[in-house]
Every structure is written in structure tokens, then in C-alpha cells.
Design an enzyme around this catalytic site. Structure first.
Site, short mmCIF file in Angstrom:
data_model
loop_
_atom_site.label_atom_id
_atom_site.label_comp_id
_atom_site.label_asym_id
_atom_site.label_seq_id
_atom_site.Cartn_x
_atom_site.Cartn_y
_atom_site.Cartn_z
N ASP A 75 -10.21 20.64 14.36
CA ASP A 75 -10.88 21.32 15.46
C ASP A 75 -11.23 22.71 14.93
O ASP A 75 -10.68 23.17 13.91
CB ASP A 75 -9.98 21.39 16.70
CG ASP A 75 -10.80 21.72 17.96
OD1 ASP A 75 -11.97 22.15 17.82
OD2 ASP A 75 -10.28 21.57 19.07
C1 BGC Z 1 -13.22 22.49 20.84
C2 BGC Z 1 -13.79 21.18 20.33
C3 BGC Z 1 -15.22 21.39 19.90
C4 BGC Z 1 -15.28 22.51 18.87
C5 BGC Z 1 -16.69 22.81 18.39
C6 BGC Z 1 -13.43 23.65 19.88
O1 BGC Z 1 -13.09 24.85 20.47
O2 BGC Z 1 -11.85 22.34 21.09
O3 BGC Z 1 -13.70 20.20 21.31
O4 BGC Z 1 -15.75 20.21 19.40
O5 BGC Z 1 -14.76 23.70 19.44
O6 BGC Z 1 -17.43 23.38 19.39
#
Ligand code: BGC
Length: 745
Positions: free
Chosen positions: A231
Site C-alpha cells: 500500500d
Molecule cells: C490506500 C489504497 C490506495 C492507495 C493509492 C492508499 O492510501 O490505502 O487503498 O490504493 O493509497 O491511492
């Protein structure tokens, strides 16, 4: 290994390999352009395409391209419709292809442990079976277009509070049965190209550097072939992460990480073999045969209609005393700002720059009047507005109140602090219902809310966060152009305090204790026999269904179950037939029943169809920590064919036979009961146990019953038999040896 991949790895420098394991920028995988491997773009996800350029942020502050906002996960899971999820995934896959996006960052499929989790609106369900099946179809749909997915957030990421550091602490059984099972289904059935590991720790170890999670379970047990990306910002220690099985750190550029990897290989702290394996996994995906993008179009108009069509299959009619559907001849007043400006998505990384959104008020046009009643963003009770709404309700035949949670009440990054609607909305609903019995409430929420007024209103239609077509879908459902067929993918408790995680959510600095174990959602409410506001799987229709002729057959370990369902009303409608399995073998600590199948049947009035299910041993099993595997105890089980988890229509019982036994650890303090349960040790012990009968005079018979003696034996450790049997030490040693011998046979 693919020869081409092997060849590229041989030609890559150490620096190139290290660079490939970190993002090129915010939204690109680095690639190796020198060797013909182009960088690839990834985008959020999950319910629309949020494509930004590389300077953009991931919190939704900057604009992304105009795209179509489909219903969020909270809504789509309520469809209980795998074909529909495939169709939605396919449309998103086409959009990605047209926009040159290689991986869509989703589905988001964490379990809804508490109604307070700020991201519940993105997630599917409290039930891992449903979450896994919905996710699988969605993934298959996207990937059918030659575009990858990234199921997230792997794993046990069930709150936003301290999401980047909190440790989700739980038993192995809880982890396997509740928090991993959905991901397991998705991996085994849909083979996602990538997985996104979560921010949090699990039993103290960061998901991003967790070898048990990323290698032992994901790869070795489930056979995952893709690569794991972090993530955004989830990597704690880069080298530990690569060793554990995390291939790609996102976002990039991460010059420091690249340097660290190069140094680690040079110093021997990280073997080049391990790095090569990570590189191989990324290259295999980057070099996957891509579908031809030249003819791909992002048809926003068609996809907008699809979004509305999907939402109409997801919305849940929670309650209806017969007032719905509405008719255009009635004098109807709409109230609440959401009638004009529906809330159709949540805040954060999933936020879509929607093409167009039409409110239900606009759809209804001249058939209805409108009063505001309350503001959708503020929790401010404006007496004059409420009074105006009450008067309008009195003057009309029917009042339809569009209520919901303001954006600030549920969002990525923080959890909700309570489970209520804004006070001004509760007040408005109560006062309108007081003067107008024909009051309908339409909800725009991402997760359950308390409903103190529920018994005073005629109908409740929950749209969840229904995407940009929510206005059209609401209109079609209210006026009976479509028949509601969504079923709740989560329980709606009467009060937050009833939720099983209540005493342990969201934990503290050290982490959060999942003390309720496997008893999440309906597994808890059913075990405790607690009343709920609306049960898991519940949902009404404008028609009625009857169930008949259930059949269950077991052949060579495979269980087939079927039941007939008839549309007994006068409208076309869809029924979600739910199959729950109940363990009646006497095994301790199992939920009352668990969802193990569902089928959505479309039925014309008077029509009958058969819902058929195939179950395997795994569907009867729990995760045994002693065995380190899934285990289905021998004995009786019930198959419940149900309209909802609390509305069971037909039950069939069958016996499951197995030779498998849970391992028994033999020592002086193993209980006699445990030894009697195991057929091998029971054969040694049973014949030498004294007969458990009531003896002595009347008075002692009352005090010491045969049942009491039996129970005392069962609960006694083996060593106490020496006294009961008057055995010498040698005789006890001999008994122990015989028991050991029996277990070995
Ligand atoms: C989120 C993810 C997301 C990623 C990219 C993170 O803060 O938890 O779900 O895909 O950002 O935007």
C-alpha cells in the site's frame, strides 16, 4: 521460468533490478526500458477509474480524469450477484485498457469488523464467503480485459485508527476463518495479477514484511503467482520486505530504497537470488500478453447507464408496509438535500471524478414537490426548515425523506466515532413521521446507522453509496419500474454497543485485540440470540417467494443441495437464495450457521426455479490450530435454505463421515474426556473404566448422580485414574504405553 524473463534478468544490472522493486513515480511501475520492458501504470480503484498524472496525490486533493463512478463495495456486495460483478469488472477493465492503465487497484475486500471503520463503504461484507465470491467475479471481469487487479488490503486491515502502525492481534483460527478466507477465495478462483499488502501489523509483524503472510500462506499454500505491491507508504524495512515476499514498493521514486537494496546485495545481507525472484515475479506480469488497446473505448455514457443498472440490483428495501412502490398519481413530497444532491461515494483514494450525477428529485420531475428540511453537510437543526418540511408532509399523501451521512462522517483515514445520523436528520424524520404515517426514508450511507424512528416510518430503502447512477436507480425502485433485490451484506445492529468488537475497537497504541474471535457480525448476533435492526442477508421485494422440495445428497465427500423457489406474487422479482451450514456435531465454539452458498434467481410471477449448490468438505470445516489445517468433524450437519440469516425457510440434515481425527497430545494431564472422544484411545480406556452408576443409600444417590460421576471422569486428567482404579505406578506406566501405542497405529 519464462525464457524471455530469464534472458532479461540475466541482462539486468543490479541497479536495474533494485529499481524495478520500487515505483517509478506515484502511479507507475518502473519497467526496464533499455531491455524493452515499458513502465506500466496503476490506478485506483476500486469502483471507478481514478487516473491521475504522476504529479498527483493519492488522497484525492488533485483532480483525476472524468470517469464513471460505479456503486461502492458496500452496495455491490448487496447484489449477491456474481454475474453482475463480472460485468462491472469487465466494464472497468475496458475503461482501464482505453486509458492505458495496466492494473486497477482493487477490489478492497477487508472484513467489516466494526460498523465504525471509516473505509467500510469500500469494503464488501462482514462475511468472508460473500466477500471472497464477490471479489473473485469482479477480478475475473477486470482481468478478462487483459488488465490486472490488486485485491487489498492484505490483510486484517479493519480500521483506520493508526492504520499505518496498529497491530491486529488475533488467534490463528480467527485470522484464517474470517480475515484471510475471502482473500484465499479470490486468489484460488480468480488468480489476481497482484496483491496489495496492508499498512498494519498482524500479531506484531508488519504485513509488508510478514513472511508467513506473503510467502507461506499466499504463495506456498494458496499458489499465488503474481506480485505483491505495498500500500502507498506501507514499507517499514525495505530489505525485510523483499525477503518476506513483497516485490514492489509504492509509490516511487524511492531512491533510498534502491540504494539500500544494492548495498544489501553487495554486503550479502540480501541474496541476489531472492532479488531475482522478486524481479521475476514483476517481469512476468509486466510482460503478460496485453490485450490490444487500440480499439478500446471508454464509453462514459454506456458505463453511466451500467452504473445505474447495477445500483438498482444492489439497493436494499429494508422495510415496506406496502406503501412502496409509489405511483405517479399520488401527491408526494421529497425532502432532504440528498434528493437533489445524492451522496454516492466516499472520500479518499477511491474518490472518482464522476461524469454526471442526477438526483432522484430531478428524475421524478413534476410528480413531486421538494423541501430541503436539512443541509447535507452540516449537522445543524434549523427550526424553520423542519417546520416547513412538517407542513409539506401534512399536506402531501406521502413524504419521502432522503437521509444519509455527510462526507465528513465517513472517509478513508479515520473511523466514525458513533453510529448515528446527524441529529438534525433524526429529528426531521421523527417529526415528519409523527404527522405523516406514509413516510419513506431513503438512505445514502456507507455503513449502518442507528434508526430510532424505524418503527414509525412506512418504508426504508437503503441505497448505500450507489455510484453516479444512484438517482436513476432510486427513482426506478421507488416507482416500481424495478423491483428491489439487494440483500444486506452486513448486519445492522440495534445499537453500536451490541457489536461484537465494541469493547475492543479500535484498540490503543500497541494494537487492537480481536477478542470476539470468529464471532464477527451475524456469527455473533446469532450465537448470542441478540435481536438486530436488520439481519445479514435481509431485504424485501415487491413480490413474495416460497421455498419447497429441498434435497441434500452426499456422494464421495461432495455435497449437493437444491431447493425450489416460486415467485408467489404478481410482479417479476429476484430472490437471493442463501445456503447456510450449521455444525450439529457437538464441536465447541462454532458459529450457529455460516453462509456457504448463494444464488440469485430471476422469477416471473408464478414461475418456479431450482437453486443448486455444491459443497465440499472445506465448507463444513473450521480451522484447527492443533492440526494446522482445516478440519470437518464427523457427525450431523444442517443445510439451511434461507431468505436471510434470520429467515430460514427449509432445513435438511445429513451425516458426514470421516476417518480424520484431530491430533491428540498425550500426557499425564490429558483429560479422560479427550481420550474417550478419540476412537483409538477410547478402545483402550473404555473397558477399564469403572461403571459409572449411582450407589449407596437414597441420600447419597441424590448427592452423587451417575451423570455427575460421568462428568467428573470426563473432566479428570489421566493421572487421577491412578486413584480411581487403584493402580500402581507400574500399572499407570503400562496404561500410558498402551495409549501411546494405540495412537501410533
Ligand atoms: C490506500 C489504497 C490506495 C492507495 C493509492 C492508499 O492510501 O490505502 O487503498 O490504493 O493509497 O491511492
Amino acid at each position: 521460468m519464462n525464457e524471455k524473463v530469464q534472458d532479461i534478468i540475466q541482462k539486468m544490472t543490479l541497479e536495474e533490478k533494485a529499481a524495478l522493486c520500487s515505483g517509478k513515480d506515484f502511479w507507475h511501475i518502473t519497467g526496464v526500458p533499455r531491455l524493452g520492458v515499458e513502465p506500466a501504470m496503476v490506478s485506483d480503484g476500486p469502483h471507478g477509474l481514478r487516473k491521475q498524472d504522476e504529479t498527483a496525490d493519492h488522497l484525492g486533493v488533485n483532480e483525476s480524469i472524468k470517469a464513471v463512478c460505479f456503486p461502492a463495495g458496500c452496495a455491490t456486495a448487496c447484489s449477491f450477484d456474481q454475474d453482475l460483478m463480472y460485468k462491472m469488472g469487465k466494464a472497468l477493465g475496458q475503461e482501464c485498457r482505453a486509458e492505458n492503465v495496466s492494473v486497477l487497484l482493487g477490489p478492497a475486500m477487508n472484513i467489516k469488523r466494526s460498523p465504525l471503520c471509516g473505509r467500510n463503504f469500500e469494503y464488501y461484507s462482514e462475511d468472508p464467503y460473500l466477500a471472497g465470491k464477490i471479489a473473485s467475479s469482479f477480478i475475473q471481469g477486470v482481468q478478462s480485459q487483459g488488465v490486472g487487479t490488486s485485491p487489498k488490503h492484505f490483510a486484517a486491515n479493519n480500521q483506520e485508527y493508526r492504520r499505518m502502525s496498529s497491530s491486529s492481534n488475533m488467534s490463528e483460527r480467527t485470522l484464517r476463518e474470517i480475515y484471510l478466507a475471502g482473500f484465499e477465495t479470490a486468489v484460488k478462483e480468480a488468480a489476481p495479477w497482484t496483491m496489495m499488502c496492508s499498512y498494519n501489523r498482524i500479531n506484531g509483524v508488519y504485513a509488508s514484511e510478514n513472511p508467513k503472510l506473503l510467502t507461506d500462506i499466499l504463495r506456498k499454500e494458496w499458489g499465488f503467482e503474481g506480485f505483491v505491491m505495498s500500500d502507498w507508504g506501507a514499507v517499514n524495512e525495505k530489505i525485510e520486505a523483499i525477503k518476506a515476499g513483497l516485490e514492489l514498493e509504492m509509490p516511487g521514486p524511492c531512491e533510498d530504497s534502491v540504494r539500500q537494496v544494492v548495498e544489501a546485495v553487495k554486503s550479502g545481507a540480501l541474496s541476489e537470488e531472492t532479488l531475482n525472484e522478486a524481479v521475476r515475479r514483476i517481469l512476468e506480469i509486466l510482460l503478460k500478453e496485453k490485450a490490444d488497446a487500440s480499439n478500446a473505448v471508454f464509453d462514459r455514457e454506456a458505463d453511466h447507464h451500467l452504473a445505474a443498472e447495477i445500483e438498482a440490483e444492489c439497493a436494499v428495501l429494508m422495510k415496506n408496509n406496502g406503501l412502496l412502490p409509489l405511483s405517479k398519481e399520488q401527491n408526494i413530497v421529497y425532502m432532504g438535500g440528498f434528493a437533489k444532491k445524492p451522496r454516492y461515494q466516499g472520500g479518499g483514494s477511491s474518490h472518482i471524478n464522476a461524469t454526471r450525477v442526477i438526483g432522484a428529485a430531478e428524475m421524478a420531475g413534476a410528480h413531486t414537490t421538494y423541501v430541503k428540511g436539512f443541509d447535507v453537510e452540516q449537522d445543524e437543526l434549523v427550526e424553520s426548515e423542519i417546520a416547513q418540511a412538517v407542513n409539506a408532509a401534512k399536506a402531501a399523501d406521502i413524504a419521502v425523506i432522503f437521509a444519509g451521512l455527510p462526507d465528513s462522517f465517513e472517509c478513508e483515514g479515520y473511523d466514525r466515532s458513533h453510529m448515528r445520523l446527524p441529529k438534525c436528520q433524526d429529528e426531521l424524520i421523527a417529526r415528519v413521521a409523527n404527522v405523516q404515517p406514509n413516510t419513506v426514508v431513503v438512505l445514502h450511507v456507507g455503513s449502518p446507522v442507528e434508526m430510532p424512528w424505524v418503527n414509525d416510518v412506512a418504508a426504508v430503502l437503503c441505497m448505500y453509496l450507489g455510484g453516479e447512477g444512484v438517482g436513476e436507480a432510486t427513482h426506478a425502485l421507488l416507482y416500481g419500474e424495478k423491483n428491489p433485490c439487494g440483500r444486506l451484506a452486513e448486519s445492522w445492529p440495534l445499537a453500536l454497543e451490541h457489536n461484537p468488537s465494541f469493547l475492543n475497537f479500535p484498540g490503543n497504541e500497541d494494537g487492537v485485540h480481536y477478542a470476539e474471535g470468529v464471532f464477527v457480525g451475524y456469527r455473533y448476533y446469532d450465537k448470542k440470540k441478540l435481536p438486530v435492526q436488520f439481519a445479514f442477508g435481509a431485504g424485501e421485494s415487491y413480490t413474495t417467494f416460497s421455498y419447497q422440495n429441498p434435497v441434500v445428497e452426499v456422494k464421495e465427500g461432495v455435497i449437493t443441495a437444491k431447493v425450489e423457489v416460486t415467485n408467489t406474487g404478481s410482479r417479476f422479482g429476484k430472490e437471493v437464495v442463501q445456503l447456510y451450514v450449521a455444525d450439529k456435531t457437538g464441536t465447541e465454539n462454532r458459529p450457529e450457521r455460516e453462509l456457504k452458498g448463494f444464488a440469485k434467481l430471476a422469477l416471473l410471477p408464478g414461475e418456479t426455479k431450482c437453486a443448486e449448490f455444491t459443497l465440499t468438505q472445506r465448507d463444513l470445516s473450521f480451522y484447527s490450530e492443533a492440526l494446522g489445517d482445516w478440519f470437518a468433524p464427523g457427525g450431523e450437519y444442517e443445510i439451511c435454505f434461507a431468505h436471510s440469516s434470520r429467515d430460514i425457510r427449509e432445513v435438511k440434515t445429513f451425516a458426514f463421515e470421516t476417518n480424520q481425527q484431530l491430533p491428540l497430545t498425550l500426557h499425564r494431564n490429558t483429560t479422560v474426556g479427550a481420550l474417550l472422544k478419540h476412537p483409538k484411545t477410547a478402545a483402550v480406556l473404555q473397558p477399564i473404566l469403572p461403571e459409572q452408576k449411582e450407589e449407596g443409600g437414597e441420600a447419597s444417590k441424590e448427592a452423587i448422580t451417575a451423570e455427575m460421576i460421568r462428568q467428573m471422569f470426563i473432566n479428570s486428567p489421566l493421572r487421577t485414574l491412578r486413584g480411581y482404579l487403584n493402580y500402581s505406578k507400574e500399572q499407570m506406566d503400562d496404561l500410558m504405553a498402551k495409549l501411546e501405542q494405540a495412537l501410533k497405529q
